[in-house]
Design an enzyme around this catalytic site. Structure first.
Site, PDB file in Angstrom:
ATOM      1  CG  HIS A  17      -1.927  -1.132   1.124  1.00  0.00           C
ATOM      2  ND1 HIS A  17      -3.012  -1.116   0.278  1.00  0.00           N
ATOM      3  CD2 HIS A  17      -1.970  -2.327   1.747  1.00  0.00           C
ATOM      4  CE1 HIS A  17      -3.690  -2.244   0.409  1.00  0.00           C
ATOM      5  NE2 HIS A  17      -3.077  -3.000   1.290  1.00  0.00           N
ATOM      6  CG  HIS A  35      -1.397 -13.807   6.053  1.00  0.00           C
ATOM      7  ND1 HIS A  35      -0.761 -13.129   5.055  1.00  0.00           N
ATOM      8  CD2 HIS A  35      -2.484 -14.382   5.487  1.00  0.00           C
ATOM      9  CE1 HIS A  35      -1.428 -13.286   3.928  1.00  0.00           C
ATOM     10  NE2 HIS A  35      -2.478 -14.044   4.157  1.00  0.00           N
ATOM     11  CG  ASP A  58      -2.038 -16.113  -7.008  1.00  0.00           C
ATOM     12  OD1 ASP A  58      -2.805 -15.986  -7.975  1.00  0.00           O
ATOM     13  OD2 ASP A  58      -0.967 -15.496  -6.899  1.00  0.00           O
TER      14      ASP A  58
END
Lengths: 382, 382, 382, 382
Positions: free
Chosen positions: A17, A104, A333
């Site tokens: 970002h 993550h 994905d």
């Protein structure tokens, strides 16, 4: 940190970002013909939206050479490469931001930096790899032009679907980028590719993700590359590959399977190469012995875990330990290995180029000395 | 080259036929209680001649602290550690020196340095690892004392004999150096250890060698270690492990097997840890996410090829390309993994200590700043 | 190469005739409030066209933060800063390009890289320093906010005109950026500034150039900074300053003049500082002893040669050795020291910030250990 | 930290009261003839007790090559060099240990490491420089053998006594180590040497110390050395010199005096060198332009402060801030510059050797590319 390499040194920047992503490459040999087109080709292979196997986000990812080139040639000064981010505004927070996403980097980035950025584990984003791919293209340009080095990565595993050993052995000698790109899944084995394709589609339909394996072959690498003892060529390759997001394993040559072999079988016997040197009859070593390239084909495998982002709700906990359900969001994905192919190639090229500069420095410096006495030469009279 | 690490920096020296081997360690925290006995224990675990499974050469390998300590405490200045070589004369050349030993480093060292040293691929010698083990012991002393870090490596594969997945899962939580050292083969699984022992003995009797796998577990490593993007913790571990002689593969957490899994299964959901933080329910990540430790147990596997030196004649070529037979000579380890255990532990400790210093520098520096606004904190009001 | 620093690491790119110049800063502490305005102020102080003492080229030099920040705070990830070049086309060659400009980098860049770029000694250009100034502003923001560090550089010599020793001693304690910027020549000594101004104007009118000296003072630097033995604080400062284009000398504290003193006079006696620590009565050491800051004011001087570009014809030789006359061209700074002020400040800030991170890492790591025994503490019972 | 250099990398260890001091040198070109005698000669020039001008402690300082050589040749692997300390026991504490010695490193080492070692500012000890001198001798051996490089340092200032500019200019071309060593003070100027000698003797008799200046000249250094922009040759030299204990200043070429000159006078015009290249008519640049050597003689000056240890009582404060008198103790060098000569030479050799390896790597790598187009060559048609 964000710099890799010693004589050929790549520093990357950028996350999802911010305004742009890219790199500075230092130590590029002067006088190398180089244009943005040389770099763009690999960036285009990396970007999403190329087939229905990858995330539908379509990013242009156009590279600009900011410095270090003139009239289409490198000057030897640092090359800065930038690629604008399409959407560079921090996103608005939603309820799902209460949760560190499982597997993550949200939680570990919070632990490390004490900051909850909009992009979560910002630099663990796949966009960070753009700088790597761009830098790798520059390294590869030199290696191909001067040494005829061919670096080809390809998909050899998607979930349980794997290229057979026999097919793999053949591919090590014959695979090209053209045959790799012939299928969306980037597996050049005609038998396996459709099965992999189906596996990814089925994963995607199940709102799930799957892991996979990328194999990389390097042909025509000069002998003598790699710096003992800590910067052995395989150690540098392992470092490079395991720094790519989502990787869980690396093996070179015979790898883990080689641990089942006996020495008499594993040893690569020498034979004259017909050009005044030696080659090996087998290549269980994978092109490196004692941490140094031996002139044979280098090949290695890299394991990629299934992407952590899945389009399913997940039971987990919030940052403050409350159990709950993290709702699915976005589209991603289902399997990263097809897009990982140019990233693996790039990191391989960077490692090799660095090793070439280091070894050329040693050799050029050594060759100015008087010859050593016979006792220190390989062939001695008896 | 021969230096590893950034804030905790180890430089090793020495080969088989020189006066001594050892290292200089820079960046050791001052005020750490340290004596030669702290270091000797791991050197002793590394040295040959400990059982009939290893080479019968008996090396004393006594370490001396040359600098950097006073009254049994580290000063913060470089610590030089030396271990004398017993036999430091270059050997006399014999006919077998006409041959680069297959899958040894003789040929590649010749390519790299243009010198045929008495010790062949000198720094690829196992004696080079003495400096690593010594330095690792210093790192480990700190990690254990301050963080209660436990680093335990153990043998989980010898040729085709492997510890079962179920046994392995249990060992990750329970294994100790004592249970490891209970058998000569350094496998703490009572079922597998005798089979491994027999496999090595049978190899030895067959004048052959075999490969193997070392698994390493690190408990109590603090969260937040590892430096994105190129110095991810797993990348540094991979680099460290693949720089150990004879290694061919590295995998962390789920590794190559994890590529067969789907994301929904592979993801490690979070749950409150009862101490105000989070832990994960499963640990397929192997303790690292996004290249940063998450506070869970770190575990990884390292593949070692069968030793290249075997007590059999081998058909190969001389340096000048003449086919011939390299006669067997000397006596060597039929399998390196039992002795590799402390080397793997040492490299793990070095990587961790370096990461601790880097992260402590960041955290201590950050904490002097005013707190960031709520928008950048993990828990946000909705 | 183009990277400076270890824990706080700055990589710059760009030359005169490329698209942009800038840098990547790695290792920035997370959570630091930072906007482009923080950086722009020093870039504006550096740019030309600010007074008739500098080159009339007016460059905007507007910086953009490409990455590493969100909501006005640093994330701890690499910060890329870019400044567009106004005129980024390679110039057309003219007859004067037959000549390597005397005391410029044209000849040595040709020797080094084998390339004759449009920008001659491209990276030796003053525009390269933009990346340094931008990075220095980030370092300085932290140092000022957390430690109240004040870094002020100012002009103390222009040709033969020099600030007196007495005036200098007073300025070390009192000088501020405001008093520095009160005159175009950036000399805060009211007596000397007009003379310097006249000297530069007279130089300019004579189509000539002159050298000068920049003095830099650093107040409130914490004690304990600097890494023996090779990275002593003064060694890092000297490295940093002598990497600025056109510098020929560096001295810290008493410097060259101190070589005329005797030890009894030069030694800085200690006295209680009233805050539980010690300070020195004099400060010939310039704030560093044994390569480590002692908490006193750090001050040093940097010598800048007269700019090589002068508006006169010069007798010299072409690249191929033909004697001839290089015609004057362009308009340039007759004296670089006023514009060098923010560059010197930037490099000082970068060195300090790097040292702070390294020392904080050591201290935070050490403090987790048990206290050392009394024998190793400074105050011992007798 | 304790490592210096990139491609030629020196790591030193040791302080006054440990078992030995020395270094590991990595990156030495293989095939260089090298024995301990090559190294001993410079160590012997460095050691104390050589004349009544230096401390009467007589240290043997015998070097041993531990590794990296065979049959009198370097192998290309790390060379470890050790020199035993004669007295390696920590001393007993006395009342004077209550005081940090003024302008010594006792106080700053305490601030940095939190430890009061027996040797005070341990690594700031002159014994630390033994590793530098040993490593420099290896670098110098290569440079002399291959490039005919001559590095000669000599004393040009002792307190107020200084070699005249005219004499200095002549010495830059003619001085040799033999003429330097002809006097105990190591000043090759017959006029000044006796005055310096008397100044040191008078200092010694006054139980005081004095500063001085060492000038170093490097002849026959190849053009093209130095890595813009941060590793300019003069920046690396400044770093190296300012890392030597007791240094306070560095200047290259015209140095601080050059700031008084105008550009028309300072610029070094080019002229054909009669060997197909260019040389400069004057050499105010000191052999470097744009941070890169230009093939002319490199020369620089290093300022050394008066030694902090003097044989007088000194009024100062204890660690806990009590005013008092630190009694004189021991016997020390009244002036360090005669003994600093080989240290300055060593550091110069290390910097040069590192730069040679880096530049050879670039050049050898570049020369494998196709030639660049005419537009990028120095001599263009008009």
């Amino acid at each position: 940190m964000s710099t890799f390499g010693s004589a050929f040194r790549v520093t990357t920047y950028g996350e999802s970002h911010c305004k742009s992503v890219g790199c500075i490459i230092d130590g590029v040999p002067p006088g190398l013909a180089l244009t943005e087109a040389d770099i763009q080709v690999q960036l285009t292979r990396r970007r999403p939206g190329q087939s229905k196997l990858t995330t539908p986000r379509n990013e242009a990812d156009n590279v600009t050479i900011q410095s270090g080139c003139e009239l289409g040639y490198t000057l030897g000064t640092p090359i800065c490469l930038t690629v604008p981010n399409q959407d560079h505004r921090p996103h608005d927070y939603s309820e799902t931001d209460l949760y560190p996403r499982p597997s993550h980097a949200d939680y570990t980035y919070m632990q490390k930096y004490g900051i909850k950025a909009s992009s979560g584990g910002g630099r663990s984003s796949a966009r960070e790899t753009i700088g790597r791919v761009a830098a790798g293209a520059v390294a590869e340009k030199y290696l191909a032009e001067v040494h005829g080095v061919e670096i080809v990565a390809f998909v050899t595993g998607v979930g349980p679907i794997q290229v057979s050993d026999a097919a793999l052995q053949q591919l090590l000698g014959s695979v090209t980028r053209e045959t790799v790109d012939a299928t969306a899944v980037r597996c050049p084995d005609a038998l396996t590719a459709p099965l992999m394709h189906d596996e990814i589609v089925s994963c995607s339909e199940a709102k799930n993700s799957t892991g996979g394996v990328v194999t990389c072959v390097i042909r025509n690498a000069p002998a003598g590359l790699g710096e003992p003892c800590f910067d052995k060529l395989e150690a540098r390759l392992a470092h490079a590959m395991m720094s790519i997001p989502a990787t869980k394993g690396f093996e070179i040559g015979s790898g883990f399977a080689g641990t089942h072999m006996r020495g008499s079988e594993h040893n690569d016997a020498f034979v004259a190469d017909g050009k005044g040197g030696l080659r090996t009859l087998s290549n269980h070593s994978g092109g490196v012995q004692g941490g140094i390239s031996n002139g044979q084909t280098i090949y290695f495998r890299v394991a990629f875990k299934p992407p952590a982002t899945i389009c399913q709700d997940q039971s987990t906990a919030t940052y403050d330990g409350q159990g709950g359900v993290l709702a699915a969001r976005g589209r991603h994905d289902p399997c990263v290995v097809p897009r990982a192919v140019p990233i693996v190639e790039a990191m391989a090229a960077i490692v090799l180029m660095d090793a070439v500069l280091q070894q050329n420095g040693r050799t050029a410096t050594r060759q100015l000395l008087r010859p050593v006495p016979d006792e220190l030469k390989a062939i001695k009279p008896f």
